[in-house]
Structures are given as structure tokens and as C-alpha cells.
Design an enzyme around this catalytic site. Sequence first.
Site, mmCIF file in Angstrom:
data_model
loop_
_atom_site.group_PDB
_atom_site.id
_atom_site.type_symbol
_atom_site.label_atom_id
_atom_site.label_comp_id
_atom_site.label_asym_id
_atom_site.label_seq_id
_atom_site.Cartn_x
_atom_site.Cartn_y
_atom_site.Cartn_z
ATOM 1 C CD GLU B 50 -1.786 -2.383 1.575
ATOM 2 O OE1 GLU B 50 -0.594 -2.637 1.888
ATOM 3 O OE2 GLU B 50 -2.707 -3.206 1.672
ATOM 4 C CG PHE B 112 -9.828 -10.095 10.769
ATOM 5 C CD1 PHE B 112 -8.565 -10.475 11.248
ATOM 6 C CD2 PHE B 112 -10.037 -10.090 9.404
ATOM 7 C CE1 PHE B 112 -7.567 -10.847 10.374
ATOM 8 C CE2 PHE B 112 -9.037 -10.465 8.517
ATOM 9 C CZ PHE B 112 -7.802 -10.846 9.008
ATOM 10 C CD GLN B 113 -7.423 -7.612 7.195
ATOM 11 O OE1 GLN B 113 -8.318 -7.370 6.407
ATOM 12 N NE2 GLN B 113 -6.237 -8.077 6.810
ATOM 13 C CE LYS B 162 -17.187 -6.973 2.987
ATOM 14 N NZ LYS B 162 -16.593 -8.283 3.276
ATOM 15 C CG MET B 479 22.083 12.852 4.206
ATOM 16 S SD MET B 479 23.265 14.014 3.477
ATOM 17 C CE MET B 479 22.348 14.615 2.060
#
Lengths: 163, 578
Positions: B50, B112-113, B162, B479
Site C-alpha cells: 500500500e 478483524f483488521q 463495509k 547521507m
Amino acid sequence: MRHIISILIENESGALSRVAGLFSARGYNIESLTVAPTEDESLSRMTIVTCGSEEIIEQITKQLNKLIDVVKLIDLAGAPHVERELMLLKVKTTDQDRGEIKRIADIFRGRIIDVTSTTYVIEMTGPSDKLDAFIDALDKEKIIEVVRSGPTGISRGEKGLHL
Amino acid sequence: MELNGAQIVVQSLIDEGVEYIFGYPGGAVLHLYDAIFQQKELKHILVRHEQGATHAADAYARATGKAGVVLVTSGPGATNAITGIATAYMDSIPMVVISGQVPSPVIGSDAFQEVDMIGISRPCVKHNFLVKDVTKIAETMKKAFHVAMTGRPGPVVIDVPKDITDPRIKVPYKYPRKVTMRSYNPAVLGHKGQIKKAVELLLSAQRPMIYSGGGVILGEASDELTEMTRLLGYPITNTLMGLGAFPATDPQFVGMLGMHGTYEANMGMHESDVLLAVGARFDDRVTGKLAEFCPHARIIHIDVDPASISKTVRVDVPIVGQVKPVLEHMIELIKDSKTKPSKKALEAWWEQIDKWRSIKCLEYDRNSPLIKPQYVIEQLYEVTKGNAYVTSDVGQHQMYAAQYYHFDKPRRWINSGGLGTMGFGLPAAIGVKLAFPDADVACVTGEASIQMCIQELSTALQYKTPVKIVNLNNRYMGMVRQWQEFSYESRYSHSYMDTIPDFVKLAEAYGHVGMYIDKPEDVRPALEEAFAMKDRTVFMDIITDRTENVYPMIESGKGHHDMKLRVALGTPTDRELA
């Protein structure tokens, strides 16, 4: 310097957390914060007491204004205004000191709103320093509990914070 | 027209004119993916992580000026998107991120999630919305694009539970053409009196400097900035985010300013008596030590965001408004003004600037037997004729690209300036290539940064986005190593990796072309060969001098006049430069 920032904000879930989150993320002080819906149900009025240098207060007001949910904002400290805070205070009482506590509460224009055989609950409104003075006037040992709303305020005169 | 929630989300995107959506499916967004499956207009780009989706969408926005759009699932999909959202937020990039959420009735039950995306994203979005009602989706989508694109742009998250996208629940759909929000009215035009004051101050300058930032690019005001700067004949410097807003090959351009800015830009800032800041936010990497910032200058600041004004540096003439109309107005006033810039003062000022320039602060050892990273960027510039879109990751290679690739046009330099996100470059290059399939797109990166989002090589194959990866491989986090050399007596704590993959084989494993280049004379031919392969993604693993540092450098806590120059150049004394 102490400032009272009054905000009209969309009355939506999460609005309060946006304001509170802004203060914590940017390290600004919050001395107190009160919030409740206004006569227009879609708006909440929030009063924040904060302190900081002129630069910091300028940033606080700009950052608050930048929040999408903030509709309007004023810094009450910038103009004549009145402010009030509500306090509920519970003290232990004995037969000997009941009269004395009532007298002190009367002097401060407090009201006794609950009485048991061993306690009083005193209701008092006023500027924050008056509430401080009342607490100081009582015997510390006697105080069971103090609940303060934090100050809220309104500007004097015809001007007002509305849409 | 009656549509279900999932269809409304997709149709809203189509009606908004969205071409690509970058995403990754999951449980909470299955209805949405089903709606995407059943249409042809909106093209979905399946990334491999993602974070890649957010960077690709972000870069698409940076290159096109349109909002980037992302779709992720709830929980880990949402949290993986956060780095990319914060990246866009810090650079004010318009982006709309749609995140799935667990069904409304179970929100707050540690389902869940489930993750509180509204809460987690709050500090790094311009605004976010939780959609609670299927009838509110279209309006919320419109609001999200409106907020993301107007004022100071930024990312907006829409969290969609959802059940709101349930295919069985259909409601009438109409995408609003316009939306107004009583609490959101960003400034457009600047205050006329302030603009007049600014022009007067600007024309009275003896040692003027124009300092412009990413706001000019976001505000599509490059033409106006260029016109005004040429009209005045003043020197101009760009921030890292502002490169390309004024042509780098123009003699009035004195280079980038700030921590790794040029000597002439930083000294010019320090000695200026009037500073015009346009769409720039006085970032700490630009200002150096605040107490020593532009000590002689009166400062004019144009910005669309009032909160940017006098945030770190107190300014004398603030102008809140969109950069473009404000500059247009200023140009008008400058043309009409009887006062003209003092020719004599300007000549003396340019003479001074040319003395600073004569140091050639960006010079490096051109006779080294090792590949110098600066040389690679110079060759990249020549091979692509300065016309490529260049994305970068974060570190030394980013600074080399900023210093040695001379951007003449806006929106060509795509990098994570504010957040400094390693892993940005490759997905960004894919996003740009999708927007401009015929353009050359180079990703300048390093062997550490590229590994942070290397999985997107797979995306590049799937969607045939032939980008050229210029991997400046110095076997160090360059760096970090440089700071450790300067400030930690060369104790190189964890700034190198004992194991680095064989990038040629890795590129081949992903279906691309890999090249290994370790001799300076091979750099140019390799670049030519790579860019000639129009339809292939090419990974050039270029083995560079591992001890090379980025110069000049203002070490943190120091002022613009206190620059560390390359040792070979020596420290210029005041006598030499006077």
C-alpha cells in the site's frame, strides 16, 4: 499571556479530537476546554483557555482556523468580555462548622445544593480567580472533592460569534 | 439512477474525472473491488504494497496537478498507507485516499483488521471523513476532492465501512457538480494594499533576492514567477520543492538554497536587503539557524496558507492568497510603476553574486578513477536533454539530482521534500510514467532507498511502465554516513549493509533489464542504451565513489553564511570575495 479562544465548530464526531490533537501535536498548552452544542444543533461552541507568547497564540488561532471543521473563531482576550466558570465543591461538615461554611459560601454567592449529615455540596459560578479565592478561604482538610468546568466566556456589546 | 454504495464510490471517481486508482484489495473493500471489476472507465493499478500505491498516486498528482487517488483495505492496508499520506501532507500534494473499514455495527469492537483510520490519519491529512450513510457517499467524495485540491492542497482520507458499500442497498445517485462548505473558504486574491506595499518595497531594494518554493508549482504560477523575475532582473533561488518553477538554466537562477544549496544562493540570502518569499514555508532545512536568517532583509511572503506566514520567521509584508493571481497583480503594478529597480545597485549586487558564483561550489573531482555520483547526474541530464521527469528517493542521491539536473520546467522534479521518505522514488516513477507514457522517467535512487519499495518492480512489469532506475550504489546510507563523518568522528554506526542484493539479477528476476556499471567511461553509454530501450524498465546499478559527500553543506544550527565547502575549494575568505 492567558487567552480565551472561542470556537464555533461543526457538531460532528471527531471534531473535538481534531482540536485536542492539534494542541498535543504542536505542543501548545491547554489550560481548559469546554464544549457543548449551541442553539443551532449543527454547531458546537468550544472555549479553550491557553497561554503563550503572542507568536504562539497567533499560530494557535491560525492552525485552529485551518481545521476544516472550524467555522469561526475569536480570541476573547482581545476585547471586552465576561467569563464565568462553574464549580461544584463537596466539603465535610460538623455541627460546629456548618454555620461558618454557609456564611463563607454566602459571601462568595455560592449555593448549597446538597446536604447530608456530614457534607455540603456547594455550587458557585464566577471568574476563575473568585473560585480560587473561595477554595483558599476553606479549610483544606475539609474539602472532599472539587469539580470545575473550566472558564467559558462571551464578548460584551452587540457583537457576537455566530454565522 | 440507482446505485449501491460501492458503485457510487466508483461512479463518483469517474464523474470526478479520475483516470487511475492505485490500490490493493482486502476484506473490507471487496464490494468496491467488485464494482471496479464491472466497469471499464476507471483503471486500477494493483501495487505490491500500500505504501507504493500512495507514492504512485502522490507522484501522479505532482506530475499532472490532478489529485492522486488510492484505495486500500482496513487495518494493515490503512496503516501501510500512512507513510505515503504523511509524505503527501508534508509537501501539500492533493490526494484522495479511500480506506475500507469494518462494518459500522462492529466499529470499536476490535474486529478483524480494524484500525481507527480516522484517528491514525488525523495528524497527517488535510481532512478526513467517515462515511456513515450510503446516501452521503457522493457528496463526501465531492467534498474530499474539493478540500484536497483547493487552498493549500493536501491528502484527504475517506473511511468507508463495509456495510456502506453493500451491493444490496441501492439509492439514487447524482454526483454534485459543486460543493460549498461553510467552514472552508480558502483565500484566493491577496490584499490589494499589501500587494502594493510589497511592490514598493521590492522596487526599492538594493540587494534583492527572490526565494520561491513548491507553492509556485502547486499554484501553477511558474510563468508568472518567471515573467516577474525577468521583468525585475533580480536573482532567484528555489527550494528543493520549488525546482523547475524558474528555469534552472536562466542566468538569473542562482541555484537551490538551504542546507545543500549553492554558495551564491545562501550568501545572496544572507546579504539581501529585501527578500520576496513566494509559496515557500521557511522550512528548517532552508533557513538554517533562525536567529541568523537574512539578518538585513525586510521580508515579503506570499502564501495561500495564513498559518505558514510568520510561523518560524517574522515577515514584514504578508500576503495571503493564491500565488498566481497575486503575482499577476504584482506584475501589473511593476509595469505601471514609475519607480524602476536601481540599475546601479543591481549591477553592484550582480557583481557580488558573480564573485560568489566564481567559487564554483558544485565543482568536484572530474579525474577520479571512480564513478562520481555528480557525474552520473550530469550525464543523465545530457542524455535526457533535460526533459526527463526525475523522481528520487531520499539521501545524498536526492541532493545530487537536485543540484546537477537543471530543471527548466515545473512538475519535472518529483521528490519527498518535507517528510523525506525513503522508498518514494520507484513507485513515484511508475505513477509519473502512467500519466506521461511517452516521456522519459528516471528514478534516481541509492542502494538503501530502493530496497524500501523494491517490490514495485513487479508493478512496473504488470502495467508496462518502462522507467529507468539510476541506482547510485555507494554501499552506504550515504547521507547518514556523511553526518557520521562530520559529526560523529566517522563512527559509521549501521549506515552500511553487509549484504546487498545483486541488483542485476534482481531486476532480471522481476522481468526487467539489469546493468552493472563500475567505470566512469561506461556511464554515458549505459545511460544512452537504457533510455534507448523505450519499452523496458532498466535497473542501472552504478557503483559510485563511496566516500563522496554532498557539498556545500550548512550543518544544522548554522546560518546561511556559514557553509562547509568541498575541501579542495578551500574556505573563501572575505578578502577573496570582497
